[in-house]
Design a protein around this motif. Structure first.
Motif, PDB file in Angstrom:
ATOM      1  N   PRO A  62       0.836  -1.213   0.000  1.00 22.12           N
ATOM      2  CA  PRO A  62       0.000   0.000   0.000  1.00 22.12           C
ATOM      3  C   PRO A  62       0.868   1.259   0.000  1.00 22.12           C
ATOM      4  N   TYR A  92       0.484   4.016   1.444  1.00 23.77           N
ATOM      5  CA  TYR A  92       0.612   4.683   2.734  1.00 23.77           C
ATOM      6  C   TYR A  92       1.650   3.989   3.626  1.00 23.77           C
ATOM      7  N   ILE A  93       2.189   2.850   3.149  1.00 19.44           N
ATOM      8  CA  ILE A  93       3.271   2.191   3.894  1.00 19.44           C
ATOM      9  C   ILE A  93       4.605   2.439   3.177  1.00 19.44           C
ATOM     10  N   LEU A 121       3.420  19.786  -6.149  1.00 19.15           N
ATOM     11  CA  LEU A 121       3.731  21.134  -5.673  1.00 19.15           C
ATOM     12  C   LEU A 121       4.457  21.905  -6.765  1.00 19.15           C
ATOM     13  N   PHE A 180      11.894  19.762  12.620  1.00 15.43           N
ATOM     14  CA  PHE A 180      10.898  18.897  13.263  1.00 15.43           C
ATOM     15  C   PHE A 180      10.348  19.572  14.522  1.00 15.43           C
ATOM     16  N   GLU A 201       8.361  26.658   9.725  1.00 15.84           N
ATOM     17  CA  GLU A 201       7.205  26.814   8.847  1.00 15.84           C
ATOM     18  C   GLU A 201       7.573  26.440   7.417  1.00 15.84           C
ATOM     19  N   TYR A 238      10.343  20.046   7.713  1.00 13.52           N
ATOM     20  CA  TYR A 238       8.962  20.440   8.001  1.00 13.52           C
ATOM     21  C   TYR A 238       8.009  19.774   7.013  1.00 13.52           C
ATOM     22  N   LEU A 239       8.403  19.737   5.739  1.00  8.30           N
ATOM     23  CA  LEU A 239       7.540  19.145   4.711  1.00  8.30           C
ATOM     24  C   LEU A 239       7.342  17.640   4.973  1.00  8.30           C
ATOM     25  N   LEU A 260       7.430  16.192   7.916  1.00 10.05           N
ATOM     26  CA  LEU A 260       6.528  16.111   9.082  1.00 10.05           C
ATOM     27  C   LEU A 260       5.086  16.384   8.660  1.00 10.05           C
ATOM     28  N   PHE A 261       4.908  17.435   7.854  1.00  7.05           N
ATOM     29  CA  PHE A 261       3.561  17.807   7.409  1.00  7.05           C
ATOM     30  C   PHE A 261       2.952  16.682   6.559  1.00  7.05           C
ATOM     31  N   THR A 279       3.754  13.414   6.398  1.00  8.58           N
ATOM     32  CA  THR A 279       3.443  12.174   7.129  1.00  8.58           C
ATOM     33  C   THR A 279       2.228  12.371   8.036  1.00  8.58           C
ATOM     34  N   SER A 280       2.058  13.600   8.555  1.00  5.45           N
ATOM     35  CA  SER A 280       0.896  13.828   9.427  1.00  5.45           C
ATOM     36  C   SER A 280      -0.397  13.759   8.626  1.00  5.45           C
ATOM     37  N   SER A 281      -0.324  14.019   7.323  1.00  8.39           N
ATOM     38  CA  SER A 281      -1.529  13.904   6.503  1.00  8.39           C
ATOM     39  C   SER A 281      -1.445  12.669   5.594  1.00  8.39           C
ATOM     40  N   PHE A 282      -0.551  11.750   5.962  1.00  9.80           N
ATOM     41  CA  PHE A 282      -0.419  10.436   5.297  1.00  9.80           C
ATOM     42  C   PHE A 282      -0.101  10.547   3.802  1.00  9.80           C
ATOM     43  N   LYS A 283       0.585  11.634   3.422  1.00  7.44           N
ATOM     44  CA  LYS A 283       1.066  11.757   2.034  1.00  7.44           C
ATOM     45  C   LYS A 283       2.510  11.260   2.025  1.00  7.44           C
ATOM     46  N   LEU A 322       0.205  21.371  13.157  1.00  8.55           N
ATOM     47  CA  LEU A 322       0.554  21.774  11.790  1.00  8.55           C
ATOM     48  C   LEU A 322      -0.692  22.335  11.095  1.00  8.55           C
ATOM     49  N   GLN A 325      -8.267  12.210   7.154  1.00  8.25           N
ATOM     50  CA  GLN A 325      -7.041  11.586   6.632  1.00  8.25           C
ATOM     51  C   GLN A 325      -7.058  10.083   6.900  1.00  8.25           C
TER      52      GLN A 325
END
Lengths: 255, 340
Positions: free
Chosen positions: A34, A36-37, A51, A199, A203, A208-209, A211-212, A214-218, B45, B200
């Protein structure tokens, strides 16, 4: 050596990289891993298009800027410290325990405290980067300065050369290969330091990218940022090698 | 005549310079008035549930109030409270439980000035077929929770409130980014998150062919204030007028965002190009019931009532094993800045 073998020898690392990417892509496809893994290389390549180029450059520069500032600060602090350690036994007795204390302290753990204490902005990130990258420069420079052959320094003393001249004309040139070896280690550590700092508080930047994302599972975007981090590290490492080759070609031969 | 011309010319020059200096000073005065700088510390975030702050900037609510707002992403409510307390930010968003904990540990120069969530956002997320339909059916199952989260602290208290032994559910503490993949892979049966984070997780579960089920802990007796707007004591005492304008503009931004979650999400995207508008819209939509509900209708938007504050503190005290009289919950809020 046949032309094919010569080609293989010259581009061995690149060919291994290509092979790894093919195996990775194939494994993700065959084993239905998957995204996401573990995203496939093709998904990571696609993530680069999510982007605008300007945003990627903005994040990359934010990290490189902090890494470079931290690296410069580390060098400015570390080289005089190494000179002090080799010149004076008392200085060595005072400084060395502190260096070991700093090196033994997990900077990741105290990074939030540094950010809270030093406030918002780039400065705390530069300090974190400096703390992570300066130790190898001190140790390697001090080792280089201490390993100058006795006959060189004795000759200098017999000619009544002042100590400053002994350092600038004998010890420092002799130590340059040691310094550049340390700088190459430190520059890669400075990228790690910049990411650690991002980390904790940032901003912008590739850390940071990651962290951002992985927090939204991208996860594919996080891997794309990771690729840029590796490329930045290789670029800075290469730049140091070129710098040494241009400014002190003799030191590279000896190295 | 030449002398007169010279003196006239000097006079004109003096007048012109005075006018220029006056204009510059007035301009500087106006721009200073038009641009009272306020730095806002987010508790996490950039995400859809924080979209109202971005909407405040991009839709001009803050600029119309004469404010120049900069936003700093955070790393959790405790981090946000610490950053405000240390002067790195003037105001910020954070879970009020973090402020209560900080108060119990000796206090910080920060006050909650406006409530945002009048219901707790914590929820158990699972999937159809996991066998979990309520908290009782979760006994004997595994739950993943973030290593550092206010949700972890209240979890045992919620279970005890429902006569369930906390030890009867296996807890696995992990990084927040690992929770959804673990749930999708079936390595855990449920996760503990804020309900605003569920879009999410739903995305990941959908990729795994699973349908998400949400069990809000507010349905199991968890009451109290959640996210709140906070300000440093320095801001409160030195710039009360600026704070009042900021609170009012934030209320307007919240009203706009709850009415137009899609536009608010687009405002996040303008500031954070890596954001996903669809997910952000869902996150903002998920936070609407926490903002607009029977409590906010009864007490008024942004209000703190002594009874609900007391209930919030009781949950925090129970969760953190603190003495019930360790903090006067009324002492951590300052409601003077909430507009009518």
């Amino acid at each position: 050596m046949s032309m094919l073998r010569r080609f293989g020898y010259r581009y061995a690392s690149f060919l291994v990289f290509i092979l790894m990417v093919i195996v990775w892509e194939g494994a993700c496809d065959l084993l239905k891993v998957p995204p996401y893994i573990l995203p496939a290389p093709s998904a990571i390549a696609k993530a680069f298009t999510t982007l605008p180029l300007q945003r990627w450059l903005q994040h990359s520069w934010a990290t490189i800027e902090v890494a470079l500032l931290g690296f410069i600060m580390a060098t400015i602090i570390a080289v005089p410290l190494a000179i002090a350690i080799t010149r004076s036994k008392l200085a060595s007795r005072i400084i060395m325990p502190w260096l070991i204390v700093i090196q033994s302290t997990p900077i990741v753990a105290i990074a939030p405290i540094i950010v809270v204490t030093l406030g918002a902005g780039t400065f705390p990130r530069v300090v974190i980067t400096t703390l992570i990258s300066f130790f190898p420069i001190v140790v390697s420079t001090a080792t280089g300065l201490a390993s100058v052959p006795e006959e060189y320094t004795e000759l200098s003393r017999s000619l009544r050369a002042p100590q400053s001249r002994e350092y600038w004309q004998i010890r420092m040139p002799y130590t340059l290969p040691y310094i550049f070896s340390a700088l190459r280690v430190a520059i890669t550590l400075s990228i790690v330091g910049a990411v650690v700092a991002e980390f904790v508080a940032a901003e912008h930047g590739l850390g940071y990218l990651i962290l951002f994302s992985t927090s939204s599972f991208k996860i594919a975007t996080a891997f794309a940022a990771l690729m840029l981090l590796i490329m930045s590290s290789l670029l800075l490492y290469g730049a140091l090698t070129v710098l040494q080759r241009r400014l002190f070609p003799w030191s590279e031969q000896r190295n | 005549m030449p002398l007169l011309r010279t003196s006239l010319s000097r006079k004109h020059t003096t007048i012109a310079l005075s006018w220029l200096a006056g204009s510059l000073l007035m301009g500087a005065g106006l721009s200073a008035q038009a641009a009272d700088h306020v730095s806002v510390q987010l508790d996490w975030l950039p995400a859809g549930d924080k979209a109202f702050i971005y909407a405040g900037v991009k839709e001009g609510f803050y600029s119309k109030a004469g404010l120049d707002v900069t936003i700093r992403p955070g790393r959790g409510s405790s981090d946000a409270v610490t950053q405000i307390a240390s002067g790195n930010a003037d105001v910020g968003t954070a879970g009020i439980s973090s402020l209560m904990q900080a108060a119990a540990e000796g206090g910080v120069p920060v006050k909650a000035v406006m409530s945002i969530y009048t219901k707790q956002p914590d929820a158990v997320l699972t999937y159809e077929g996991s066998g979990i339909t309520d908290l009782n059916s979760a006994i004997g199952k595994k739950i993943a929770m973030p290593t550092f989260s206010s949700s972890n602290d209240i979890w045992p208290a919620v279970l005890q409130h429902n006569n369930i032994s906390p030890g009867s559910i296996t807890e696995i503490k992990t990084d927040p980014s690992g929770m959804a993949p673990m749930l999708a892979q079936g390595r855990v049966d449920m996760t503990l998150n804020w309900v605003t984070q569920s879009p999410q997780i739903e995305d990941v579960l959908t990729q795994a062919g699973k349908k998400m089920v949400t069990l809000p802990l507010s349905d199991y007796g968890l009451e109290g204030y959640g996210l709140a707007l906070m300000a440093s004591q320095k801001m409160i005492s030195q710039r009360p007028d600026v704070l009042k304008r900021f609170v009012k503009a934030t209320q307007q931004a919240i009203a706009f965002s709850t009415e137009h979650p899609d536009k608010a999400a687009e405002d996040v995207l303008k500031a954070v190009p890596e954001a996903d508008v669809a997910v952000m819209t869902k996150q903002m939509s998920n936070s609407i019931p926490l903002i607009n509900n029977e409590i906010s209708t009864r007490d008024g938007m942004g209000a703190f009532t002594p009874s609900l504050l007391s209930t919030t503190w009781q949950w925090v005290a129970r969760s953190m094993d603190l003495k019930a009289d360790a903090v006067d919950p009324q002492s951590i809020v300052d409601t003077r800045f909430i507009g009518e």
